[in-house]
Motif scaffolding. Structure first.
Motif, mmCIF file in Angstrom:
data_model
loop_
_atom_site.group_PDB
_atom_site.id
_atom_site.type_symbol
_atom_site.label_atom_id
_atom_site.label_comp_id
_atom_site.label_asym_id
_atom_site.label_seq_id
_atom_site.Cartn_x
_atom_site.Cartn_y
_atom_site.Cartn_z
ATOM 1 N N LEU A 50 -70.539 -122.991 80.021
ATOM 2 C CA LEU A 50 -71.672 -122.019 81.055
ATOM 3 C C LEU A 50 -72.987 -122.720 80.623
ATOM 4 N N LEU A 51 -73.686 -122.960 81.408
ATOM 5 C CA LEU A 51 -75.107 -123.240 81.560
ATOM 6 C C LEU A 51 -75.676 -121.978 81.727
ATOM 7 N N GLY A 52 -76.909 -121.548 81.050
ATOM 8 C CA GLY A 52 -77.423 -120.381 81.528
ATOM 9 C C GLY A 52 -79.002 -120.865 81.585
ATOM 10 N N TYR A 53 -79.759 -120.137 82.576
ATOM 11 C CA TYR A 53 -81.035 -120.679 82.642
ATOM 12 C C TYR A 53 -81.956 -119.234 82.956
ATOM 13 N N PHE A 54 -82.908 -119.357 81.538
ATOM 14 C CA PHE A 54 -83.768 -118.085 81.541
ATOM 15 C C PHE A 54 -84.901 -117.891 82.521
ATOM 16 N N LEU A 55 -84.617 -117.809 83.617
ATOM 17 C CA LEU A 55 -85.598 -117.716 84.829
ATOM 18 C C LEU A 55 -86.309 -116.347 84.717
ATOM 19 N N ALA A 56 -85.904 -115.426 84.074
ATOM 20 C CA ALA A 56 -86.258 -113.957 84.166
ATOM 21 C C ALA A 56 -86.692 -113.547 82.897
ATOM 22 N N GLY A 57 -87.243 -114.401 81.884
ATOM 23 C CA GLY A 57 -87.370 -114.026 80.751
ATOM 24 C C GLY A 57 -86.685 -114.346 79.474
ATOM 25 N N ALA A 58 -86.875 -114.129 78.308
ATOM 26 C CA ALA A 58 -86.483 -114.551 76.929
ATOM 27 C C ALA A 58 -85.045 -114.003 76.811
ATOM 28 N N PRO A 59 -84.081 -114.659 76.056
ATOM 29 C CA PRO A 59 -82.575 -114.154 75.656
ATOM 30 C C PRO A 59 -82.998 -112.843 74.811
ATOM 31 N N THR A 60 -81.801 -111.735 75.206
ATOM 32 C CA THR A 60 -81.902 -110.621 74.534
ATOM 33 C C THR A 60 -81.537 -111.014 72.974
ATOM 34 N N GLU A 61 -81.704 -109.803 72.035
ATOM 35 C CA GLU A 61 -81.535 -110.129 70.808
ATOM 36 C C GLU A 61 -79.758 -110.117 70.761
ATOM 37 N N GLU A 62 -79.271 -109.550 71.508
ATOM 38 C CA GLU A 62 -77.614 -109.576 71.336
ATOM 39 C C GLU A 62 -76.969 -111.028 71.601
ATOM 40 N N LEU A 63 -77.799 -111.471 72.612
ATOM 41 C CA LEU A 63 -77.479 -112.972 72.909
ATOM 42 C C LEU A 63 -77.859 -113.937 71.841
ATOM 43 N N GLU A 64 -78.953 -113.878 71.062
ATOM 44 C CA GLU A 64 -79.430 -114.468 69.906
ATOM 45 C C GLU A 64 -78.336 -114.186 68.919
ATOM 46 N N LEU A 118 -79.501 -117.140 84.670
ATOM 47 C CA LEU A 118 -78.562 -117.308 85.825
ATOM 48 C C LEU A 118 -77.537 -118.286 85.303
ATOM 49 N N PRO A 119 -76.377 -117.695 85.152
ATOM 50 C CA PRO A 119 -75.161 -118.535 84.545
ATOM 51 C C PRO A 119 -74.855 -119.559 85.633
ATOM 52 N N VAL A 120 -74.586 -120.805 85.226
ATOM 53 C CA VAL A 120 -73.971 -121.780 85.950
ATOM 54 C C VAL A 120 -72.605 -122.514 85.345
ATOM 55 N N LEU A 121 -71.530 -122.804 86.295
ATOM 56 C CA LEU A 121 -70.614 -123.084 85.634
ATOM 57 C C LEU A 121 -70.649 -124.813 85.437
ATOM 58 N N ALA A 122 -70.826 -125.021 84.192
ATOM 59 C CA ALA A 122 -70.982 -126.539 84.072
ATOM 60 C C ALA A 122 -69.941 -127.571 84.343
ATOM 61 N N HIS A 123 -70.086 -128.907 84.786
ATOM 62 C CA HIS A 123 -69.367 -129.945 85.157
ATOM 63 C C HIS A 123 -67.674 -129.331 85.314
ATOM 64 N N ALA A 174 -69.409 -114.096 78.150
ATOM 65 C CA ALA A 174 -70.585 -114.999 78.084
ATOM 66 C C ALA A 174 -71.454 -114.891 79.445
ATOM 67 N N LEU A 175 -70.664 -114.449 80.413
ATOM 68 C CA LEU A 175 -71.478 -114.050 81.831
ATOM 69 C C LEU A 175 -72.328 -112.948 81.428
ATOM 70 N N ARG A 176 -71.969 -111.747 81.060
ATOM 71 C CA ARG A 176 -72.480 -110.581 80.844
ATOM 72 C C ARG A 176 -73.715 -110.772 79.790
ATOM 73 N N LEU A 177 -73.349 -111.539 78.901
ATOM 74 C CA LEU A 177 -74.453 -111.571 77.880
ATOM 75 C C LEU A 177 -75.601 -112.381 78.463
ATOM 76 N N LEU A 178 -75.305 -113.572 79.391
ATOM 77 C CA LEU A 178 -76.307 -114.258 79.929
ATOM 78 C C LEU A 178 -77.083 -113.468 80.920
ATOM 79 N N ARG A 179 -76.278 -112.684 81.752
ATOM 80 C CA ARG A 179 -76.810 -111.834 82.897
ATOM 81 C C ARG A 179 -77.714 -110.812 82.302
ATOM 82 N N GLU A 180 -77.304 -110.164 81.217
ATOM 83 C CA GLU A 180 -78.184 -108.992 80.290
ATOM 84 C C GLU A 180 -79.448 -109.789 79.966
#
Ligand code: AMP
Ligand code: FE
Ligand code: ZN
Length: 308
Positions: A96-110, A206-211, A196-202
């Motif tokens: 999964l690719l995740g694009y942080f277009l709406a702010g930094a990663p959460t602590e949980e994701l880190e 924006l999660p994108v399915l890679a290749h 992983a989708l939930r972590l990225l969304r939270e």
């Protein structure tokens, strides 16, 4: 929502006097994972080529992003902060690719990313043990990525093997020792796709399915993966990719339409680690139009509005 991109508008070549124009690359790596360049060097190359925007998407780490964003500001090129995370669903693995277009990663994701990197370190030790058993010893200190929180993996082992003269190229190291099923290969830990989708969304990413074209499954399996991911918040699908032939691009675009996903594209540039790949060149060696990013943003706004 604005009408999504037609395939033809995304595959037009945009070149003028050797420079690319109006194009982007949404999948690249730096030395913070297994690319060969520093974030600054990568962004400099993108700017020199005339790219309008690049996404920096290192594996399992976001630590290269501040440097990449600063370089982008300085050079007048848009840098999208991103990450790439290995996942699994129904025993099939995908990225999964995740694009942080709406702010930094959460602590949980880190925290999860730090754990994935810790697993990588243990796995690297196991692979080095196997190589030593094959008479090919390496020093763990040979495997450095950039920064304290770099994500080290098989390409670093391949590089170290080339430096020691064990193999003549990283791809030979993969072929003989490191590829799935080869004598020094050890499997890695990955996240459940839904998690992983939930972590990225939270994180507002924006999660994108890679290749999708290199996922080891058949058409029905891919459809199940995309349906599951779309229900879990997937925003886009990487249709334009160097290893995708025209038929694969078409199948990905069909899935994008079927599940209302934004079609995206990128090169998966790793610098000298993957010599066959060129920054800014995706499917069929063609660049990706910047309209793709406009559409991805448009879809994100639309989804955010619906979520209230
Ligand atoms: P790892 O994260 O340690 O499992 O390694 C995966 C990375 O190795 C990904 O970035 C792949 O693109 C890269 N990779 C896979 N096969 C090869 C190859 N034959 N040559 C160079 N890099 C490869
Ligand atoms: Fe990689
Ligand atoms: Zn990648």
């Amino acid at each position: 929502m604005q009408k999504l991109l037609t395939p033809a508008s995304a595959v037009t070549t945009h070149e003028f006097e050797g420079r690319l124009r109006g194009v982007i690359d949404l999948h690249t790596h730096t030395r913070f994972s297994d690319g060969s360049q520093s974030p600054t060097e990568l962004v400099e190359e993108a700017a020199a080529k005339g790219l309008r925007a690049i996404a920096v998407t290192d594996h399992d780490t976001v630590d290269g992003l501040p440097e990449a964003l600063a370089a982008g500001e300085r050079l007048g090129i848009e840098v999208l902060p991103g990450v790439e995370i290995n996942c699994e669903y129904e025993q099939v693995t995908m990225d999964l690719l995740g694009y942080f277009l709406a702010g930094a990663p959460t602590e949980e994701l880190e925290r999860e990313l730090a754990e994935l990197r810790a697993y990588r370190d243990r796995r690297n030790d196991l692979m080095l043990e196997r190589l030593a058993g094959l008479g090919l010893p390496l020093d763990p200190a040979d495997l450095a990525a950039a920064g304290e929180n770099g994500a080290v993996g098989r390409p670093h082992i391949g590089e170290a093997m080339v430096r020691r003269g064990y193999v003549s190229s990283i791809s030979e190291a993969f072929e003989l020792y490191l590829r799935r099923g080869a004598p020094a290969w050890v499997d890695r830990r990955r996240l459940a796709l839904g998690h992983a989708l939930r972590l990225l969304r939270e994180s507002g990413a924006l999660p994108v399915l890679a290749h999708p074209g290199i996922i080891r499954t058949d058409a029905a399996g891919l459809d199940r993966i995309v349906r599951h991911a779309a229900r879990g918040g997937l925003a886009g699908i990487e249709c334009w990719y160097p290893l995708h032939d025209e038929e694969t691009v078409r199948r990905c675009l069909d899935l994008a339409r079927k599940y209302a996903l934004a079609p995206t594209g990128g090169s998966d540039y790793h610098g000298t680690v993957k010599p066959g790949i060129t920054l800014g060149r995706a499917a069929g060696g063609r660049p990706v139009a910047d309209r793709v990013l406009t559409d991805l943003r448009c879809l994100a706004d639309d989804q955010l509005t619906r979520l209230g």
